[in-house]
Design a protein around this motif. Structure first.
Motif, PDB file in Angstrom:
ATOM      1  N   THR A  14      12.800 -12.968  52.149  1.00 57.94           N
ATOM      2  CA  THR A  14      11.891 -12.968  53.305  1.00 57.94           C
ATOM      3  C   THR A  14      12.546 -13.463  54.585  1.00 57.94           C
ATOM      4  O   THR A  14      12.310 -12.897  55.654  1.00 57.94           O
ATOM      5  CB  THR A  14      10.636 -13.818  53.037  1.00 57.94           C
ATOM      6  OG1 THR A  14      11.035 -15.146  52.714  1.00 57.94           O
ATOM      7  CG2 THR A  14       9.785 -13.225  51.942  1.00 57.94           C
ATOM      8  N   ILE A  15      13.379 -14.478  54.506  1.00 53.99           N
ATOM      9  CA  ILE A  15      13.994 -15.019  55.713  1.00 53.99           C
ATOM     10  C   ILE A  15      14.896 -13.986  56.374  1.00 53.99           C
ATOM     11  O   ILE A  15      15.030 -13.948  57.595  1.00 53.99           O
ATOM     12  CB  ILE A  15      14.760 -16.338  55.412  1.00 53.99           C
ATOM     13  CG1 ILE A  15      15.176 -17.034  56.703  1.00 53.99           C
ATOM     14  CG2 ILE A  15      15.962 -16.095  54.541  1.00 53.99           C
ATOM     15  CD1 ILE A  15      14.038 -17.608  57.494  1.00 53.99           C
ATOM     16  N   PHE A  16      15.494 -13.107  55.579  1.00 63.26           N
ATOM     17  CA  PHE A  16      16.403 -12.104  56.136  1.00 63.26           C
ATOM     18  C   PHE A  16      15.651 -10.949  56.780  1.00 63.26           C
ATOM     19  O   PHE A  16      16.115 -10.393  57.770  1.00 63.26           O
ATOM     20  CB  PHE A  16      17.366 -11.604  55.062  1.00 63.26           C
ATOM     21  CG  PHE A  16      18.316 -12.678  54.631  1.00 63.26           C
ATOM     22  CD1 PHE A  16      19.428 -12.983  55.387  1.00 63.26           C
ATOM     23  CD2 PHE A  16      18.071 -13.422  53.487  1.00 63.26           C
ATOM     24  CE1 PHE A  16      20.292 -13.993  55.011  1.00 63.26           C
ATOM     25  CE2 PHE A  16      18.930 -14.432  53.092  1.00 63.26           C
ATOM     26  CZ  PHE A  16      20.041 -14.720  53.866  1.00 63.26           C
ATOM     27  N   VAL A  17      14.511 -10.594  56.220  1.00 65.73           N
ATOM     28  CA  VAL A  17      13.687  -9.563  56.858  1.00 65.73           C
ATOM     29  C   VAL A  17      13.201 -10.085  58.212  1.00 65.73           C
ATOM     30  O   VAL A  17      13.345  -9.418  59.238  1.00 65.73           O
ATOM     31  CB  VAL A  17      12.495  -9.159  55.967  1.00 65.73           C
ATOM     32  CG1 VAL A  17      11.548  -8.230  56.714  1.00 65.73           C
ATOM     33  CG2 VAL A  17      12.989  -8.508  54.685  1.00 65.73           C
ATOM     34  N   ALA A  18      12.661 -11.312  58.206  1.00 65.19           N
ATOM     35  CA  ALA A  18      12.165 -11.901  59.462  1.00 65.19           C
ATOM     36  C   ALA A  18      13.302 -12.085  60.465  1.00 65.19           C
ATOM     37  O   ALA A  18      13.156 -11.753  61.654  1.00 65.19           O
ATOM     38  CB  ALA A  18      11.491 -13.242  59.174  1.00 65.19           C
ATOM     39  N   GLY A  19      14.440 -12.584  60.007  1.00 67.53           N
ATOM     40  CA  GLY A  19      15.574 -12.793  60.903  1.00 67.53           C
ATOM     41  C   GLY A  19      16.140 -11.487  61.435  1.00 67.53           C
ATOM     42  O   GLY A  19      16.523 -11.393  62.601  1.00 67.53           O
ATOM     43  N   GLY A  20      16.205 -10.470  60.591  1.00 66.20           N
ATOM     44  CA  GLY A  20      16.701  -9.163  61.028  1.00 66.20           C
ATOM     45  C   GLY A  20      15.794  -8.528  62.060  1.00 66.20           C
ATOM     46  O   GLY A  20      16.268  -7.994  63.070  1.00 66.20           O
ATOM     47  N   LEU A  71      17.975  -4.219  55.178  1.00 67.83           N
ATOM     48  CA  LEU A  71      18.144  -3.330  54.026  1.00 67.83           C
ATOM     49  C   LEU A  71      18.496  -4.097  52.754  1.00 67.83           C
ATOM     50  O   LEU A  71      17.930  -3.844  51.690  1.00 67.83           O
ATOM     51  CB  LEU A  71      19.220  -2.288  54.327  1.00 67.83           C
ATOM     52  CG  LEU A  71      18.853  -1.230  55.362  1.00 67.83           C
ATOM     53  CD1 LEU A  71      20.059  -0.362  55.692  1.00 67.83           C
ATOM     54  CD2 LEU A  71      17.692  -0.376  54.880  1.00 67.83           C
ATOM     55  N   ALA A  72      19.425  -5.036  52.870  1.00 70.86           N
ATOM     56  CA  ALA A  72      19.820  -5.803  51.687  1.00 70.86           C
ATOM     57  C   ALA A  72      18.674  -6.696  51.207  1.00 70.86           C
ATOM     58  O   ALA A  72      18.486  -6.869  49.997  1.00 70.86           O
ATOM     59  CB  ALA A  72      21.062  -6.636  51.989  1.00 70.86           C
ATOM     60  N   ALA A  73      17.914  -7.245  52.138  1.00 75.04           N
ATOM     61  CA  ALA A  73      16.767  -8.078  51.751  1.00 75.04           C
ATOM     62  C   ALA A  73      15.713  -7.245  51.028  1.00 75.04           C
ATOM     63  O   ALA A  73      15.135  -7.689  50.030  1.00 75.04           O
ATOM     64  CB  ALA A  73      16.166  -8.757  52.976  1.00 75.04           C
ATOM     65  N   ALA A  74      15.465  -6.037  51.523  1.00 74.62           N
ATOM     66  CA  ALA A  74      14.500  -5.153  50.856  1.00 74.62           C
ATOM     67  C   ALA A  74      14.985  -4.803  49.452  1.00 74.62           C
ATOM     68  O   ALA A  74      14.201  -4.800  48.501  1.00 74.62           O
ATOM     69  CB  ALA A  74      14.288  -3.892  51.683  1.00 74.62           C
ATOM     70  N   ALA A  75      16.279  -4.545  49.319  1.00 77.49           N
ATOM     71  CA  ALA A  75      16.835  -4.231  47.997  1.00 77.49           C
ATOM     72  C   ALA A  75      16.732  -5.435  47.066  1.00 77.49           C
ATOM     73  O   ALA A  75      16.358  -5.292  45.897  1.00 77.49           O
ATOM     74  CB  ALA A  75      18.292  -3.781  48.136  1.00 77.49           C
ATOM     75  N   LEU A  76      17.039  -6.603  47.575  1.00 80.86           N
ATOM     76  CA  LEU A  76      16.955  -7.820  46.752  1.00 80.86           C
ATOM     77  C   LEU A  76      15.510  -8.085  46.326  1.00 80.86           C
ATOM     78  O   LEU A  76      15.240  -8.369  45.166  1.00 80.86           O
ATOM     79  CB  LEU A  76      17.511  -9.022  47.517  1.00 80.86           C
ATOM     80  CG  LEU A  76      17.511 -10.352  46.754  1.00 80.86           C
ATOM     81  CD1 LEU A  76      18.428 -10.274  45.541  1.00 80.86           C
ATOM     82  CD2 LEU A  76      17.948 -11.483  47.674  1.00 80.86           C
TER      83      LEU A  76
END
Length: 176
Positions: A14-20, A71-76
């Motif tokens: 979640t932090i990577f989606v928000a940060g991205g 993209l990587a966060a969604a995959a994870l």
């Protein structure tokens, strides 16, 4: 899949989606922070991979990093290629942390403490990503499989040699 993995991966992502998304929406502000790190990393990358189309524009680099994180966060989060996606996120987190939380450059004690806390938070997240990057969901990893295959080949070779010796003895006995 255990409940821990079922919940932990999306929580970590979640932090990577928000940060991205934040980086895409505020590319200019992020590019200003990222410039020092980009100015050091781009020449290293160009030397490491000569001829590769590595962008030098900081805003483009921020957008690429943001896209990779989303993209990587969604995959994870969805469990698709979790080790690869965790590794991509870990690799993107290092320059993001260095650019976004340089506590060593702060002179104000409160700002320094706040940046140090964010730096340490990202270091903790990096640890979680490294664990996710080596997690095999209970299945053996490549190193184990390679060792197992080598042991199987050695065992088969010993058996073939033993069979060949026995056949040679039988053939010799029939000739005499």
């Amino acid at each position: 899949m255990t409940i821990t993995r079922l919940l932990a991966r999306p929580m970590l992502a979640t932090i990577f989606v928000a940060g991205g998304i934040n980086a895409i929406r505020n590319t200019e502000a992020h590019a200003v922070k990222a410039k020092k790190v980009a100015d050091r990393m781009v020449p290293l990358a160009q030397r490491a991979v000569p001829g590769a189309p590595i962008p030098t524009d900081t805003q483009t680099l921020v957008r690429i990093n943001a896209g990779a994180q989303i993209l990587a966060a969604a995959a994870l989060a969805t469990g698709r290629a979790p080790r690869l996606s965790a590794t991509v996120l870990a690799a993107s987190l290092v320059p993001t942390t260095l650019a976004g939380h340089p506590f060593w450059e702060e002179s104000d004690p409160q700002a320094k403490a706040a940046q140090r806390l964010q730096f340490m938070k990202n270091t903790s997240i990096l640890g979680g990503l490294l664990l996710a990057g080596v997690d095999t969901d209970g299945r053996p990893g490549l190193a184990w499989r390679a060792r197992r295959a080598a042991a199987d080949v050695r065992r088969e070779a010993r058996q073939v040699a033993k069979d060949a010796r026995r056949e040679a003895k039988l053939a010799k006995a029939q000739l005499t």
